[in-house]
Motif scaffolding. Structure first.
Motif, mmCIF file in Angstrom:
data_model
loop_
_atom_site.group_PDB
_atom_site.id
_atom_site.type_symbol
_atom_site.label_atom_id
_atom_site.label_comp_id
_atom_site.label_asym_id
_atom_site.label_seq_id
_atom_site.Cartn_x
_atom_site.Cartn_y
_atom_site.Cartn_z
ATOM 1 N N GLY A 127 0.228 8.675 -6.438
ATOM 2 C CA GLY A 127 0.552 10.078 -6.224
ATOM 3 C C GLY A 127 1.339 10.696 -7.365
ATOM 4 O O GLY A 127 1.332 11.917 -7.556
ATOM 5 N N ASN B 38 -6.518 2.304 3.544
ATOM 6 C CA ASN B 38 -6.502 3.717 3.151
ATOM 7 C C ASN B 38 -7.333 4.571 4.096
ATOM 8 O O ASN B 38 -6.931 5.677 4.456
ATOM 9 C CB ASN B 38 -7.001 3.891 1.723
ATOM 10 C CG ASN B 38 -5.880 3.758 0.730
ATOM 11 O OD1 ASN B 38 -4.711 3.822 1.084
ATOM 12 N ND2 ASN B 38 -6.235 3.570 -0.519
ATOM 13 N N ARG C 224 -5.333 5.014 7.318
ATOM 14 C CA ARG C 224 -4.187 5.913 7.121
ATOM 15 C C ARG C 224 -4.623 7.363 6.954
ATOM 16 O O ARG C 224 -3.956 8.271 7.423
ATOM 17 C CB ARG C 224 -3.361 5.458 5.928
ATOM 18 C CG ARG C 224 -2.571 4.201 6.248
ATOM 19 C CD ARG C 224 -1.691 3.762 5.130
ATOM 20 N NE ARG C 224 -0.887 2.642 5.575
ATOM 21 C CZ ARG C 224 -0.358 1.748 4.771
ATOM 22 N NH1 ARG C 224 -0.539 1.853 3.474
ATOM 23 N NH2 ARG C 224 0.350 0.764 5.253
ATOM 24 N N GLU C 225 -5.737 7.577 6.304
ATOM 25 C CA GLU C 225 -6.225 8.939 6.093
ATOM 26 C C GLU C 225 -6.801 9.551 7.354
ATOM 27 O O GLU C 225 -6.853 10.765 7.491
ATOM 28 C CB GLU C 225 -7.278 8.955 4.978
ATOM 29 C CG GLU C 225 -6.702 8.715 3.595
ATOM 30 C CD GLU C 225 -7.779 8.630 2.527
ATOM 31 O OE1 GLU C 225 -8.953 8.950 2.796
ATOM 32 O OE2 GLU C 225 -7.432 8.205 1.407
ATOM 33 N N TYR D 122 0.796 -1.220 0.000
ATOM 34 C CA TYR D 122 0.000 0.000 0.000
ATOM 35 C C TYR D 122 0.832 1.275 0.000
ATOM 36 O O TYR D 122 0.428 2.277 -0.583
ATOM 37 C CB TYR D 122 -0.994 -0.025 1.166
ATOM 38 C CG TYR D 122 -1.970 -1.164 1.002
ATOM 39 C CD1 TYR D 122 -2.968 -1.099 0.047
ATOM 40 C CD2 TYR D 122 -1.844 -2.313 1.757
ATOM 41 C CE1 TYR D 122 -3.841 -2.146 -0.138
ATOM 42 C CE2 TYR D 122 -2.714 -3.371 1.578
ATOM 43 C CZ TYR D 122 -3.711 -3.286 0.627
ATOM 44 O OH TYR D 122 -4.560 -4.334 0.431
ATOM 45 N N GLU D 123 1.991 1.238 0.613
ATOM 46 C CA GLU D 123 2.847 2.425 0.578
ATOM 47 C C GLU D 123 3.330 2.686 -0.842
ATOM 48 O O GLU D 123 3.320 3.819 -1.329
ATOM 49 C CB GLU D 123 4.011 2.274 1.550
ATOM 50 C CG GLU D 123 3.578 2.354 3.002
ATOM 51 C CD GLU D 123 4.727 2.172 3.964
ATOM 52 O OE1 GLU D 123 5.878 2.474 3.596
ATOM 53 O OE2 GLU D 123 4.462 1.733 5.093
ATOM 54 N N GLU E 283 -12.143 6.552 -4.394
ATOM 55 C CA GLU E 283 -12.096 7.199 -3.093
ATOM 56 C C GLU E 283 -13.011 6.394 -2.180
ATOM 57 O O GLU E 283 -14.014 5.842 -2.615
ATOM 58 C CB GLU E 283 -12.602 8.646 -3.187
ATOM 59 C CG GLU E 283 -11.708 9.539 -4.004
ATOM 60 C CD GLU E 283 -10.327 9.709 -3.395
ATOM 61 O OE1 GLU E 283 -10.226 9.806 -2.157
ATOM 62 O OE2 GLU E 283 -9.353 9.712 -4.156
ATOM 63 N N GLN F 223 0.360 3.850 -2.989
ATOM 64 C CA GLN F 223 0.059 5.268 -2.757
ATOM 65 C C GLN F 223 1.084 6.157 -3.464
ATOM 66 O O GLN F 223 0.732 7.176 -4.057
ATOM 67 C CB GLN F 223 0.030 5.582 -1.266
ATOM 68 C CG GLN F 223 -1.214 5.080 -0.571
ATOM 69 C CD GLN F 223 -2.476 5.738 -1.091
ATOM 70 O OE1 GLN F 223 -3.196 5.164 -1.887
ATOM 71 N NE2 GLN F 223 -2.745 6.939 -0.653
ATOM 72 N N TYR G 73 -7.676 -2.986 0.885
ATOM 73 C CA TYR G 73 -7.121 -1.716 0.393
ATOM 74 C C TYR G 73 -7.970 -0.539 0.868
ATOM 75 O O TYR G 73 -7.440 0.457 1.365
ATOM 76 C CB TYR G 73 -7.060 -1.765 -1.135
ATOM 77 C CG TYR G 73 -6.747 -0.452 -1.789
ATOM 78 C CD1 TYR G 73 -5.459 0.061 -1.780
ATOM 79 C CD2 TYR G 73 -7.739 0.280 -2.423
ATOM 80 C CE1 TYR G 73 -5.172 1.272 -2.383
ATOM 81 C CE2 TYR G 73 -7.464 1.487 -3.025
ATOM 82 C CZ TYR G 73 -6.176 1.978 -3.004
ATOM 83 O OH TYR G 73 -5.900 3.173 -3.595
#
Length: 183
Positions: A105, A175, A178-179, A97-98, A119, A101, A171
């Motif tokens: 990005g 996310n 983390r958000e 996932y890192e 989203e 992302q 996933y």
């Protein structure tokens, strides 16, 4: 193995294809439009699809006349096994996932939601979380989590997992956490 162009009219979808792929057709069509049709269908010697039903449907949707194909001569049992294995083994993959992302990005000019990178709804996963998840392993690379869902969500969860796989749900949850970890 040689790639050949086949007209869609020549290609026969496998009647007993167990994969439900209707929800993926739009995303695959957008992918083909954006990146090209670079992954050939795999057909048997009678032009029946072994691998690529979703790409075939996407090609129809896009109005393509021909698509690239590999034609293979497999015994019926191997063709059936290949058809199933090709779809099933993808479910065993996961995401870093890192890195995901970071990659997402760096993509500024292509709408990745067209390909399923959605989203997430803040309240959906937040309502499922419990406190205190820890692994019992010495040097864990992952940990297991058990959730209790309201019974009226069972059909929705089953359908989501059947259509998108467990890794997509994971996933979304990662996310979300983390958000919102600093909320």
């Amino acid at each position: 193995m040689k790639i050949v162009e086949k007209s869609l009219a020549e290609i026969i979808p496998y009647d007993n294809n167990p994969r439900r792929n209707e929800d993926a057709v739009d995303a695959v069509a957008k992918s083909i439009s954006e990146f090209g049709f670079d992954q050939p269908l795999v057909l048997d010697k009678d032009n029946v699809i072994i691998v690529g039903h979703t790409r075939y449907k996407a090609a129809e949707k896009l109005g393509l006349k021909t698509v690239p194909c590999y034609v293979v001569d497999l015994p019926p049992e191997k063709a059936r096994a290949y058809r199933l294995a090709d779809n099933k083994v993808a479910e065993k993959s996961g995401w870093d996932y890192e890195k995901l992302q970071a990659e997402l990005g760096e993509i500024e000019n292509i709408d990745m939601t067209d390909f399923g990178f959605e989203e997430i709804e803040n309240d959906v996963i937040g309502s499922l979380m419990e406190d205190g998840f820890r692994s019992d392993k010495k040097d864990p690379t992952e940990f297991a989590v058990t959730f209790s869902f309201p019974i009226d969500a069972q059909d929705d969860m089953d359908e989501y997992i059947k259509e998108h796989g467990k890794s997509d749900l994971v996933y979304l949850m990662i996310n979300y956490v983390r958000e919102h970890k600093d909320d």
